[in-house]
Structures are given as structure tokens and as C-alpha cells.
Design an enzyme around this catalytic site. Structure first.
Site, PDB file in Angstrom:
ATOM      1  N   CYS A  70      99.711 -14.381  22.992  1.00  0.00           N
ATOM      2  CA  CYS A  70     100.387 -13.312  22.426  1.00  0.00           C
ATOM      3  C   CYS A  70     101.762 -13.505  21.942  1.00  0.00           C
ATOM      4  CB  CYS A  70     100.103 -11.957  23.402  1.00  0.00           C
ATOM      5  SG  CYS A  70     100.961 -10.521  22.626  1.00  0.00           S
ATOM      6  N   CYS A  73     104.222 -10.787  23.840  1.00  0.00           N
ATOM      7  CA  CYS A  73     104.550 -10.864  25.574  1.00  0.00           C
ATOM      8  C   CYS A  73     105.692 -11.728  25.747  1.00  0.00           C
ATOM      9  CB  CYS A  73     103.327 -11.785  26.011  1.00  0.00           C
ATOM     10  SG  CYS A  73     101.985 -10.503  26.289  1.00  0.00           S
ATOM     11  N   HIS A 116     101.272  -6.006  28.018  1.00  0.00           N
ATOM     12  CA  HIS A 116     100.271  -6.464  27.147  1.00  0.00           C
ATOM     13  C   HIS A 116      99.168  -5.417  27.126  1.00  0.00           C
ATOM     14  CE1 HIS A 116      98.096  -8.982  24.005  1.00  0.00           C
ATOM     15  NE2 HIS A 116      97.066  -8.606  24.671  1.00  0.00           N
ATOM     16  N   HIS A 167      99.106  -6.316  21.432  1.00  0.00           N
ATOM     17  CA  HIS A 167      99.959  -5.821  22.192  1.00  0.00           C
ATOM     18  C   HIS A 167     100.758  -4.527  21.828  1.00  0.00           C
ATOM     19  CE1 HIS A 167     103.488  -7.091  25.085  1.00  0.00           C
ATOM     20  NE2 HIS A 167     104.080  -6.199  24.498  1.00  0.00           N
ATOM     21  N   HIS A 169     102.876  -2.108  20.033  1.00  0.00           N
ATOM     22  CA  HIS A 169     104.285  -2.358  19.346  1.00  0.00           C
ATOM     23  C   HIS A 169     104.053  -1.505  17.744  1.00  0.00           C
ATOM     24  CE1 HIS A 169     101.340  -4.669  16.897  1.00  0.00           C
ATOM     25  NE2 HIS A 169     102.099  -4.884  15.913  1.00  0.00           N
ATOM     26  N   GLN A 171     106.286  -0.885  14.028  1.00  0.00           N
ATOM     27  CA  GLN A 171     107.327  -1.649  12.848  1.00  0.00           C
ATOM     28  C   GLN A 171     108.479  -0.622  12.465  1.00  0.00           C
ATOM     29  OE1 GLN A 171     105.284  -4.738  10.487  1.00  0.00           O
ATOM     30  NE2 GLN A 171     103.304  -3.609  11.087  1.00  0.00           N
TER      31      GLN A 171
END
Length: 355
Positions: A70, A73, A116, A167, A169, A171
Site C-alpha cells: 500500500c 501506509c 490501513h 487505505h 483516505h 482527496q
């Protein structure tokens, strides 16, 4: 909160947001990366008066890597990721495969946690507050760029949505134009103000204020109302389960939230996300969703009349079934919803956390 700015091996900016002031962030990125080369350009569709980003280089972006590879991570021996540190609280960096770049805007990745196997709904209130600080700071910084007209913080969760990295997250996009959805809201805002130059006593002139006031007065679609935030299923919801979250005091973007709203947000938002995961029952996989912050354009004349709000929705309409955009929606932009907003609100109240 401590903010540390550094650079990745190819020159992209990386920022750490830490809850503690004593965190040392001098980790060097040892990867032999070549400078990022993009093909991003923005073209205007003259028939719709809309802009489209052309970004063919994104065909080569990382797609569903295994957990041990990943890129979000923390780095460890044998695996160097986009984040050189061995651990982090919140990290933000320029996307290596941006949809928008240079004079055509900016794209950033926001990693909510180093874990993660977690999700935003698993964060503590302190962690969620730190993410809010990061969103606010990036909104301020990107708004200063001459190439950016609108800042959009968002999260896509779930393979059904099209997420390419598991993971947790989100944007942030800095658009070089005002997005079509926001432009339509601004047009509606302007038209409403022109049609109601003097509102009757006790009636809101601002269209956003009127929408919130009507939902509060009706009550049937309210999901929660905490004093500083109100969440409701909109009267004409496009998606099976869709919630709009507004601060009680209208502000144009995240920078203008007052201390009370900022302090209350983590508990409110985490509660909404956890309810979304309970909509379809305990045996169902996590609910895929999009969480989108709608902020006022940076330099628009109606900026002060716009209302910051978050729109949270899922494309899952019932257990094992997705709301797929069919001919009417994709071809003509004319939505048909399979779940009544009132029924959706009832369900979202039913799955409230136990106190």
C-alpha cells in the site's frame, strides 16, 4: 496541532498534521523517483458550458495493490511508500497521478490515519478533529493559488464507488474553474434573491437558509439536529440514502466555521458515518459512500451568500443491490430515486448509536 512541510523524492509537497507538538518529522524519502510528468489539460464543452479535465497519464496509476504494498501506509524496511515516516496522524501530499496540475489546478491525497485496516468511522473524535484541521488548512492554502477557483475536499469509500486504494483516505481538488454543480447552486441562489427582493417578516431571503429552515420546520427528514449542526435527507434526494449536513450558522467555507461548530463536528460526522454502516444490517459489508464538502468558490461575487455544507450519500439502495446510473440519469441527468427521502430519514434515525 503541528504542521510540518517537506518534499518527496520527486519534489512533490508532503505535509504532516500531528496532534502533538513534539513529533519529529525529518524522515527522508530515499526512493529513486523521476519528476512527475502529467498530460493534464482542461477543455470546455461549449454545448453544456462545462469543463472536462483530460488526464491520460492516470491510466497508469496504482490500482488495488495488496496490503503489504500500500502506498499510503507508513514506510518500513522493505517497503517505501508515499509517506517516508514510520508513523503519522494525518498526512497530505500532492497526487503523483493528478487529474489537475500546474496552471490547471492541483490534486492532493489526504490520509486520515496510518492504520490501513481502519476507516473514517473508526477514528476517535480527536482524530476526526485533526482531519478537519487539515481540510481547513488546505482550503486556506489552495485558495491562495492563482490557478484555483474552487476547493473540494471529499472522500470516496468502497470498491463499488471506484476506489483504487483501500487505505482510509480522501482527496482535495483545487479546480481552475467553478464546478457545474456549484454553478447551478449559485444560479438558483441568484434567481431566488432576485425574485424575493424583500422577504416577508420572519422569512429567510437566502435560498440556503430557507432550505434549512423548511427542513427544520417540517422535521420528517431530519436525521439529527445538535444545535450547531443539522443533518437531513433532502426533499428531492437524488440517491437512495443521502444526507446533507449544514452548520447552524451559514458560512462560505471551512475556514469560517466558529469554535462551537468546529468542536461539535467530529461527534456529529462520526455518528452519521456509523449510521451509514448500519443502514443495511450487521451482516452487510461496509457501506460504500461519497462524502463531499461543498464550499463557496474563492473569488465569486456571491461567495458570501453560499452555504458550506457536506453531502454524504451511498449508491447502495438495499442489501446486495446498487443504484446504478441508467439511461435517464447518465444520458439526460434526470434522476429517479428508488427510496423515498422520508423513508430514508426514518431508517437513519432508527440506526442511531445507543447512548
Amino acid at each position: 496541532m503541528k504542521k510540518t512541510s517537506t518534499r518527496l523524492a520527486d519534489g512533490r509537497e508532503l505535509l504532516y498534521y500531528d496532534a502533538a507538538d513534539d513529533r519529529d518529522r525529518d524522515a527522508h524519502d530515499p526512493r529513486p523517483l523521476t519528476p512527475v510528468a502529467t498530460t493534464s489539460e482542461v477543455r470546455r464543452d461549449v454545448l453544456l458550458d462545462e469543463y472536462v479535465a483530460i488526464a491520460s497519464h492516470r491510466q497508469d496509476r496504482t490500482y488495488l495493490p495488496p496490503t503489504d504494498a500500500c502506498p499510503l501506509c507508513p514506510s518500513r524496511e522493505g517497503h517505501r511508500s508515499e509517506i517516508p515516516a514510520a508513523d503519522y496522524d494525518v498526512a497530505v501530499f500532492e497526487n503523483r497521478f493528478p487529474s489537475l496540475a500546474g496552471d490547471s489546478g492541483r490534486c492532493e491525497v489526504v490520509c486520515f490515519t496510518s492504520d490501513h485496516h481502519s476507516s473514517f468511522a473508526d477514528l476517535t473524535e480527536e482524530q476526526a478533529a485533526l482531519v478537519l484541521e487539515a481540510w481547513t488548512d488546505r482550503t486556506a492554502e489552495l485558495s491562495r493559488l492563482p490557478s484555483v477557483e474552487q476547493v473540494f475536499c471529499f472522500e470516496n469509500r468502497g470498491a463499488e464507488i471506484g476506489v483504487t486504494l483501500g487505505h482510509p483516505h480522501g482527496q482535495i481538488y483545487g479546480y481552475p474553474y467553478v464546478t457545474p454543480r456549484t454553478a447551478r447552486m449559485l444560479d438558483a441562489l441568484r434567481a431566488h434573491a432576485e425574485a424575493h427582493p424583500e422577504a416577508p417578516a420572519g422569512r429567510a431571503v437566502n435560498l440556503f437558509d430557507q432550505v434549512v429552515a423548511r427542513e427544520r420546520a417540517d422535521g420528517s427528514r431530519i436525521v439529527l439536529d445538535t444545535g450547531h449542526w443539522v443533518a437531513f435527507v433532502p426533499y428531492a434526494a437524488h440517491w437512495p440514502y443521502e444526507v446533507h449536513l449544514y452548520p447552524a450558522r451559514r458560512v462560505p467555507d471551512l475556514r469560517d466555521l466558529d469554535d462551537a461548530a468546529r468542536a461539535e463536528f467530529p461527534a456529529v460526522y462520526l455518528e452519521l458515518l456509523r449510521r451509514f454502516d448500519r443502514i443495511f444490517g450487521p451482516d452487510q459489508p461496509p457501506t460504500p459512500y461519497i462524502a463531499a464538502w461543498h464550499q463557496a468558490p474563492v473569488r465569486h461575487p456571491l461567495r458570501g451568500e453560499f452555504a458550506l455544507h457536506l453531502e454524504l450519500f451511498t449508491i447502495r439502495r438495499t442489501s446486495g443491490k446498487l443504484k446504478v446510473l441508467a439511461g435517464s440519469e447518465s444520458g439526460m441527468g434526470a434522476f429517479i430515486n428508488d427510496v423515498s427521502p422520508e423513508a430514508a430519514a426514518i431508517r437513519l434515525r432508527e440506526v442511531a448509536s445507543e447512548k
